[in-house]
Write an enzyme that holds these catalytic residues in place. Structure first.
Site, PDB file in Angstrom:
ATOM      1  N   LEU A  14       0.812  -1.223   0.000  1.00  0.00           N
ATOM      2  CA  LEU A  14       0.000   0.000   0.000  1.00  0.00           C
ATOM      3  C   LEU A  14       0.843   1.269   0.000  1.00  0.00           C
ATOM      4  O   LEU A  14       1.945   1.303   0.536  1.00  0.00           O
ATOM      5  CB  LEU A  14      -0.930  -0.012   1.218  1.00  0.00           C
ATOM      6  CG  LEU A  14      -1.857  -1.223   1.309  1.00  0.00           C
ATOM      7  CD1 LEU A  14      -2.762  -1.115   2.529  1.00  0.00           C
ATOM      8  CD2 LEU A  14      -2.694  -1.391   0.043  1.00  0.00           C
ATOM      9  N   HIS A  18      -3.629   4.211  -2.248  1.00  0.00           N
ATOM     10  CA  HIS A  18      -4.581   3.295  -1.606  1.00  0.00           C
ATOM     11  C   HIS A  18      -5.188   3.953  -0.364  1.00  0.00           C
ATOM     12  O   HIS A  18      -6.386   3.836  -0.103  1.00  0.00           O
ATOM     13  CB  HIS A  18      -3.878   2.010  -1.152  1.00  0.00           C
ATOM     14  CG  HIS A  18      -3.262   1.193  -2.246  1.00  0.00           C
ATOM     15  ND1 HIS A  18      -1.903   1.098  -2.426  1.00  0.00           N
ATOM     16  CD2 HIS A  18      -3.827   0.423  -3.207  1.00  0.00           C
ATOM     17  CE1 HIS A  18      -1.654   0.290  -3.445  1.00  0.00           C
ATOM     18  NE2 HIS A  18      -2.792  -0.129  -3.948  1.00  0.00           N
TER      19      HIS A  18
HETATM   20  P1  AMP Z   1      -3.994  -2.288  -6.605  1.00  0.00           P
HETATM   21  O1  AMP Z   1      -3.523  -2.674  -5.248  1.00  0.00           O
HETATM   22  O2  AMP Z   1      -2.916  -1.768  -7.495  1.00  0.00           O
HETATM   23  O3  AMP Z   1      -4.849  -3.346  -7.247  1.00  0.00           O
HETATM   24  O4  AMP Z   1      -4.951  -1.039  -6.396  1.00  0.00           O
HETATM   25  C1  AMP Z   1      -6.036  -1.096  -5.510  1.00  0.00           C
HETATM   26  C2  AMP Z   1      -6.896   0.118  -5.719  1.00  0.00           C
HETATM   27  O5  AMP Z   1      -6.117   1.283  -5.461  1.00  0.00           O
HETATM   28  C3  AMP Z   1      -7.412   0.234  -7.163  1.00  0.00           C
HETATM   29  O6  AMP Z   1      -8.745   0.728  -7.130  1.00  0.00           O
HETATM   30  C4  AMP Z   1      -6.472   1.243  -7.763  1.00  0.00           C
HETATM   31  O7  AMP Z   1      -7.020   1.965  -8.854  1.00  0.00           O
HETATM   32  C5  AMP Z   1      -6.219   2.156  -6.575  1.00  0.00           C
HETATM   33  N1  AMP Z   1      -4.977   2.913  -6.758  1.00  0.00           N
HETATM   34  C6  AMP Z   1      -3.758   2.411  -7.033  1.00  0.00           C
HETATM   35  N2  AMP Z   1      -2.872   3.422  -7.200  1.00  0.00           N
HETATM   36  C7  AMP Z   1      -3.564   4.572  -7.026  1.00  0.00           C
HETATM   37  C8  AMP Z   1      -3.213   5.953  -7.075  1.00  0.00           C
HETATM   38  N3  AMP Z   1      -1.982   6.362  -7.347  1.00  0.00           N
HETATM   39  N4  AMP Z   1      -4.185   6.865  -6.845  1.00  0.00           N
HETATM   40  C9  AMP Z   1      -5.459   6.470  -6.584  1.00  0.00           C
HETATM   41  N5  AMP Z   1      -5.851   5.185  -6.523  1.00  0.00           N
HETATM   42  C10 AMP Z   1      -4.922   4.245  -6.747  1.00  0.00           C
END
Ligand code: AMP
Length: 261
Positions: A14, A18
Protein backbone atom coordinates in the site's frame (compact mmCIF):
# COMPACT_ATOMS: atom_id res chain seq x y z
CA UNK A 1 -28.36 -2.87 11.99
CA UNK A 2 -28.31 -0.30 9.21
CA UNK A 3 -24.57 0.34 9.30
CA UNK A 4 -22.92 1.15 5.99
CA UNK A 5 -19.87 -0.73 4.77
CA UNK A 6 -17.23 0.95 2.62
CA UNK A 7 -14.91 -1.46 0.82
CA UNK A 8 -11.45 -0.94 -0.68
CA UNK A 9 -10.13 -3.93 -2.67
CA UNK A 10 -6.33 -3.95 -3.14
CA UNK A 11 -3.39 -6.18 -3.90
CA UNK A 12 -1.38 -4.76 -1.02
CA UNK A 13 2.02 -3.01 -0.98
CA UNK A 14 0.00 0.00 0.00
CA UNK A 15 0.90 3.61 -0.67
CA UNK A 16 -0.78 6.99 -0.29
CA UNK A 17 -2.98 6.28 -3.34
CA UNK A 18 -4.58 3.30 -1.61
CA UNK A 19 -4.81 5.17 1.68
CA UNK A 20 -6.72 8.02 0.00
CA UNK A 21 -9.37 5.43 -0.93
CA UNK A 22 -9.44 4.14 2.65
CA UNK A 23 -9.73 7.68 4.05
CA UNK A 24 -12.60 8.48 1.72
CA UNK A 25 -14.34 5.24 2.72
CA UNK A 26 -13.74 6.18 6.37
CA UNK A 27 -15.48 9.53 5.85
CA UNK A 28 -18.48 8.08 4.05
CA UNK A 29 -19.26 4.82 5.92
CA UNK A 30 -19.70 3.32 9.38
CA UNK A 31 -17.43 0.35 8.74
CA UNK A 32 -14.37 0.23 6.47
CA UNK A 33 -13.15 -3.07 5.04
CA UNK A 34 -10.00 -3.42 2.94
CA UNK A 35 -9.00 -6.60 1.13
CA UNK A 36 -5.45 -7.56 0.28
CA UNK A 37 -5.15 -10.31 -2.29
CA UNK A 38 -2.64 -10.69 -5.10
CA UNK A 39 -5.03 -12.23 -7.61
CA UNK A 40 -3.18 -14.69 -9.88
CA UNK A 41 -6.05 -14.53 -12.42
CA UNK A 42 -5.21 -10.97 -13.37
CA UNK A 43 -1.50 -11.54 -14.06
CA UNK A 44 -0.35 -12.39 -17.55
CA UNK A 45 3.02 -13.78 -16.63
CA UNK A 46 4.29 -15.65 -13.62
CA UNK A 47 7.37 -13.48 -13.18
CA UNK A 48 5.19 -10.34 -12.75
CA UNK A 49 3.05 -12.30 -10.27
CA UNK A 50 6.09 -13.58 -8.37
CA UNK A 51 7.77 -10.17 -8.31
CA UNK A 52 4.65 -8.43 -6.98
CA UNK A 53 5.61 -6.97 -3.58
CA UNK A 54 4.00 -8.63 -0.54
CA UNK A 55 4.33 -6.73 2.75
CA UNK A 56 1.25 -7.67 4.75
CA UNK A 57 2.50 -6.58 8.15
CA UNK A 58 3.37 -3.01 7.19
CA UNK A 59 0.17 -2.81 5.09
CA UNK A 60 -1.89 -3.64 8.19
CA UNK A 61 -0.07 -0.98 10.24
CA UNK A 62 -0.86 1.63 7.56
CA UNK A 63 -4.49 0.52 7.31
CA UNK A 64 -5.00 0.74 11.05
CA UNK A 65 -3.59 4.27 11.07
CA UNK A 66 -5.92 5.22 8.18
CA UNK A 67 -8.96 4.06 10.15
CA UNK A 68 -9.66 0.75 8.45
CA UNK A 69 -11.76 -1.55 10.67
CA UNK A 70 -11.17 -4.92 9.01
CA UNK A 71 -8.62 -6.39 6.64
CA UNK A 72 -9.68 -9.37 4.56
CA UNK A 73 -6.77 -11.48 3.26
CA UNK A 74 -8.23 -14.43 1.37
CA UNK A 75 -6.04 -17.34 0.24
CA UNK A 76 -6.17 -18.94 -3.20
CA UNK A 77 -9.25 -21.03 -2.35
CA UNK A 78 -11.18 -17.86 -3.23
CA UNK A 79 -10.43 -18.51 -6.90
CA UNK A 80 -11.13 -22.26 -6.79
CA UNK A 81 -14.33 -22.00 -8.86
CA UNK A 82 -13.03 -19.38 -11.30
CA UNK A 83 -12.99 -21.82 -14.24
CA UNK A 84 -16.80 -21.78 -14.23
CA UNK A 85 -17.04 -17.98 -14.28
CA UNK A 86 -18.98 -17.07 -17.36
CA UNK A 87 -18.73 -13.40 -18.09
CA UNK A 88 -17.84 -11.65 -21.31
CA UNK A 89 -16.01 -8.38 -20.70
CA UNK A 90 -16.76 -7.47 -24.33
CA UNK A 91 -15.44 -4.28 -25.89
CA UNK A 92 -13.30 -3.31 -22.88
CA UNK A 93 -11.35 -6.55 -23.38
CA UNK A 94 -10.43 -5.61 -26.93
CA UNK A 95 -8.63 -2.29 -26.37
CA UNK A 96 -5.63 -1.00 -24.38
CA UNK A 97 -5.20 -3.02 -21.15
CA UNK A 98 -7.72 -5.57 -22.42
CA UNK A 99 -5.86 -6.10 -25.69
CA UNK A 100 -2.37 -6.16 -24.14
CA UNK A 101 -3.32 -8.33 -21.14
CA UNK A 102 -5.60 -11.14 -22.36
CA UNK A 103 -7.77 -12.51 -19.55
CA UNK A 104 -6.76 -9.75 -17.15
CA UNK A 105 -10.16 -8.06 -16.90
CA UNK A 106 -12.06 -11.34 -16.66
CA UNK A 107 -9.81 -12.09 -13.66
CA UNK A 108 -10.55 -8.65 -12.21
CA UNK A 109 -14.32 -9.07 -12.77
CA UNK A 110 -14.25 -12.52 -11.15
CA UNK A 111 -12.41 -11.45 -8.01
CA UNK A 112 -14.30 -8.18 -7.52
CA UNK A 113 -17.64 -10.00 -7.84
CA UNK A 114 -16.49 -12.62 -5.35
CA UNK A 115 -15.25 -9.98 -2.90
CA UNK A 116 -18.48 -7.98 -3.25
CA UNK A 117 -20.49 -11.13 -2.47
CA UNK A 118 -18.42 -11.86 0.64
CA UNK A 119 -18.00 -8.32 2.00
CA UNK A 120 -21.46 -7.08 0.88
CA UNK A 121 -20.42 -3.42 0.80
CA UNK A 122 -22.71 -0.44 0.24
CA UNK A 123 -19.90 1.45 -1.45
CA UNK A 124 -16.66 0.29 -3.07
CA UNK A 125 -13.77 2.62 -3.80
CA UNK A 126 -11.63 2.36 -6.93
CA UNK A 127 -8.83 4.58 -8.23
CA UNK A 128 -9.05 6.38 -11.55
CA UNK A 129 -5.38 5.45 -11.92
CA UNK A 130 -6.77 2.16 -13.28
CA UNK A 131 -9.34 3.90 -15.42
CA UNK A 132 -10.26 0.96 -17.64
CA UNK A 133 -10.51 -1.34 -14.62
CA UNK A 134 -13.00 1.09 -13.09
CA UNK A 135 -15.09 0.84 -16.28
CA UNK A 136 -14.94 -2.98 -16.15
CA UNK A 137 -16.00 -3.02 -12.49
CA UNK A 138 -18.93 -0.68 -13.17
CA UNK A 139 -20.04 -2.81 -16.11
CA UNK A 140 -19.74 -6.08 -14.12
CA UNK A 141 -21.56 -4.57 -11.11
CA UNK A 142 -24.50 -3.56 -13.24
CA UNK A 143 -24.50 -6.77 -15.34
CA UNK A 144 -24.82 -8.95 -12.22
CA UNK A 145 -27.07 -6.37 -10.50
CA UNK A 146 -24.85 -6.40 -7.41
CA UNK A 147 -26.12 -2.98 -6.35
CA UNK A 148 -22.80 -1.71 -5.00
CA UNK A 149 -22.23 2.02 -5.27
CA UNK A 150 -18.93 2.29 -7.18
CA UNK A 151 -17.02 5.39 -6.06
CA UNK A 152 -14.24 6.64 -8.37
CA UNK A 153 -11.26 8.34 -6.63
CA UNK A 154 -8.71 10.71 -8.15
CA UNK A 155 -5.21 9.46 -8.95
CA UNK A 156 -2.72 10.30 -6.22
CA UNK A 157 0.68 11.36 -7.56
CA UNK A 158 4.18 11.82 -6.21
CA UNK A 159 5.25 15.48 -5.97
CA UNK A 160 7.05 15.10 -9.34
CA UNK A 161 3.84 13.85 -11.03
CA UNK A 162 4.52 10.12 -11.17
CA UNK A 163 1.28 8.25 -10.41
CA UNK A 164 1.73 6.25 -7.22
CA UNK A 165 1.90 2.52 -7.89
CA UNK A 166 3.08 -0.53 -6.01
CA UNK A 167 5.25 -1.24 -9.06
CA UNK A 168 7.24 2.01 -8.61
CA UNK A 169 9.38 0.29 -5.96
CA UNK A 170 10.78 -1.89 -8.75
CA UNK A 171 12.21 1.10 -10.64
CA UNK A 172 15.95 1.59 -10.22
CA UNK A 173 17.32 5.02 -9.33
CA UNK A 174 17.79 6.13 -12.93
CA UNK A 175 14.38 4.85 -14.04
CA UNK A 176 12.70 6.55 -11.09
CA UNK A 177 14.34 9.86 -12.09
CA UNK A 178 12.88 9.81 -15.59
CA UNK A 179 9.49 8.19 -14.76
CA UNK A 180 7.69 11.56 -14.26
CA UNK A 181 8.09 12.11 -18.03
CA UNK A 182 4.97 9.93 -18.44
CA UNK A 183 2.77 12.48 -16.69
CA UNK A 184 4.55 15.38 -18.41
CA UNK A 185 3.80 13.80 -21.79
CA UNK A 186 0.13 13.30 -20.79
CA UNK A 187 -0.03 16.95 -19.72
CA UNK A 188 1.39 17.92 -23.12
CA UNK A 189 -1.59 16.20 -24.77
CA UNK A 190 -4.03 17.87 -22.37
CA UNK A 191 -2.61 21.31 -23.07
CA UNK A 192 -2.46 20.85 -26.83
CA UNK A 193 -5.56 18.78 -27.56
CA UNK A 194 -7.35 21.60 -29.38
CA UNK A 195 -4.29 22.53 -31.44
CA UNK A 196 -3.18 19.31 -33.08
CA UNK A 197 -4.75 16.20 -34.63
CA UNK A 198 -4.83 12.98 -32.60
CA UNK A 199 -1.97 11.37 -34.57
CA UNK A 200 0.24 14.43 -34.02
CA UNK A 201 -0.48 14.41 -30.27
CA UNK A 202 0.32 10.70 -30.00
CA UNK A 203 3.56 11.12 -31.94
CA UNK A 204 4.62 13.98 -29.71
CA UNK A 205 3.81 11.89 -26.61
CA UNK A 206 6.15 9.16 -27.85
CA UNK A 207 8.80 11.72 -28.81
CA UNK A 208 8.79 13.18 -25.28
CA UNK A 209 9.27 9.75 -23.73
CA UNK A 210 11.85 8.54 -26.26
CA UNK A 211 13.94 11.67 -25.66
CA UNK A 212 14.57 10.30 -22.14
CA UNK A 213 15.65 6.86 -23.43
CA UNK A 214 14.66 3.63 -21.64
CA UNK A 215 10.94 3.91 -22.40
CA UNK A 216 8.90 1.78 -24.76
CA UNK A 217 5.27 2.71 -25.33
CA UNK A 218 2.71 -0.11 -25.43
CA UNK A 219 -0.19 2.15 -26.24
CA UNK A 220 -1.25 5.77 -26.06
CA UNK A 221 -4.93 6.33 -26.83
CA UNK A 222 -7.28 9.29 -26.70
CA UNK A 223 -10.71 8.00 -25.65
CA UNK A 224 -14.27 8.92 -24.84
CA UNK A 225 -14.12 9.08 -21.03
CA UNK A 226 -17.49 7.36 -20.59
CA UNK A 227 -17.29 4.51 -23.11
CA UNK A 228 -13.51 4.28 -23.65
CA UNK A 229 -14.20 4.32 -27.37
CA UNK A 230 -10.90 5.21 -29.07
CA UNK A 231 -11.12 8.55 -30.84
CA UNK A 232 -9.43 9.43 -34.10
CA UNK A 233 -10.56 13.02 -33.74
CA UNK A 234 -11.67 14.90 -30.67
CA UNK A 235 -14.22 17.29 -32.11
CA UNK A 236 -17.25 15.10 -31.26
CA UNK A 237 -16.38 14.42 -27.63
CA UNK A 238 -16.49 16.66 -24.56
CA UNK A 239 -15.23 14.24 -21.91
CA UNK A 240 -11.96 12.67 -22.85
CA UNK A 241 -9.46 10.41 -21.11
CA UNK A 242 -5.97 9.82 -22.45
CA UNK A 243 -4.65 6.41 -21.42
CA UNK A 244 -1.18 4.96 -21.72
CA UNK A 245 0.91 1.94 -20.78
CA UNK A 246 4.69 2.16 -21.03
CA UNK A 247 7.56 -0.07 -20.11
CA UNK A 248 10.40 1.53 -18.23
CA UNK A 249 13.20 -1.00 -17.94
CA UNK A 250 11.38 -4.13 -16.78
CA UNK A 251 8.51 -2.29 -15.13
CA UNK A 252 5.18 -1.79 -16.84
CA UNK A 253 3.46 1.44 -15.79
CA UNK A 254 0.01 2.78 -16.67
CA UNK A 255 -1.36 6.29 -16.31
CA UNK A 256 -4.09 8.50 -17.70
CA UNK A 257 -5.35 12.07 -17.71
CA UNK A 258 -8.91 13.36 -18.02
CA UNK A 259 -9.74 16.32 -20.27
CA UNK A 260 -13.02 18.20 -20.28
CA UNK A 261 -13.46 20.27 -23.42
P1 AMP B 1 -3.99 -2.29 -6.60
O1 AMP B 1 -3.52 -2.67 -5.25
O2 AMP B 1 -2.92 -1.77 -7.50
O3 AMP B 1 -4.85 -3.35 -7.25
O4 AMP B 1 -4.95 -1.04 -6.40
C1 AMP B 1 -6.04 -1.10 -5.51
C2 AMP B 1 -6.90 0.12 -5.72
O5 AMP B 1 -6.12 1.28 -5.46
C3 AMP B 1 -7.41 0.23 -7.16
O6 AMP B 1 -8.75 0.73 -7.13
C4 AMP B 1 -6.47 1.24 -7.76
O7 AMP B 1 -7.02 1.97 -8.85
C5 AMP B 1 -6.22 2.16 -6.58
N1 AMP B 1 -4.98 2.91 -6.76
C6 AMP B 1 -3.76 2.41 -7.03
N2 AMP B 1 -2.87 3.42 -7.20
C7 AMP B 1 -3.56 4.57 -7.03
C8 AMP B 1 -3.21 5.95 -7.08
N3 AMP B 1 -1.98 6.36 -7.35
N4 AMP B 1 -4.18 6.87 -6.84
C9 AMP B 1 -5.46 6.47 -6.58
N5 AMP B 1 -5.85 5.19 -6.52
C10 AMP B 1 -4.92 4.25 -6.75
Amino acid sequence: MGKTIGFVPTMGALHAGHLALVERARNENDIVVCSIYVNPLQFNNTSDLNLYPRVLESDCTMLEAAGCDMVFTPDDTIISDSAGFEYEVGYLDTVMEGAFRPGHFKGVAYIVKKLFEIVAPHRAYFGEKDYQQLAVVRQMNSYFKLGVNIVPCLTVREPDGLAMSSRNTRLNHNERQIAPAIYKALLYIKENISHFPVTGLKNKFEEILFSHGLFSVEYIEICNAETLEILSNTTQCKNIVVCTAVNLGNVRLIDNIKINL
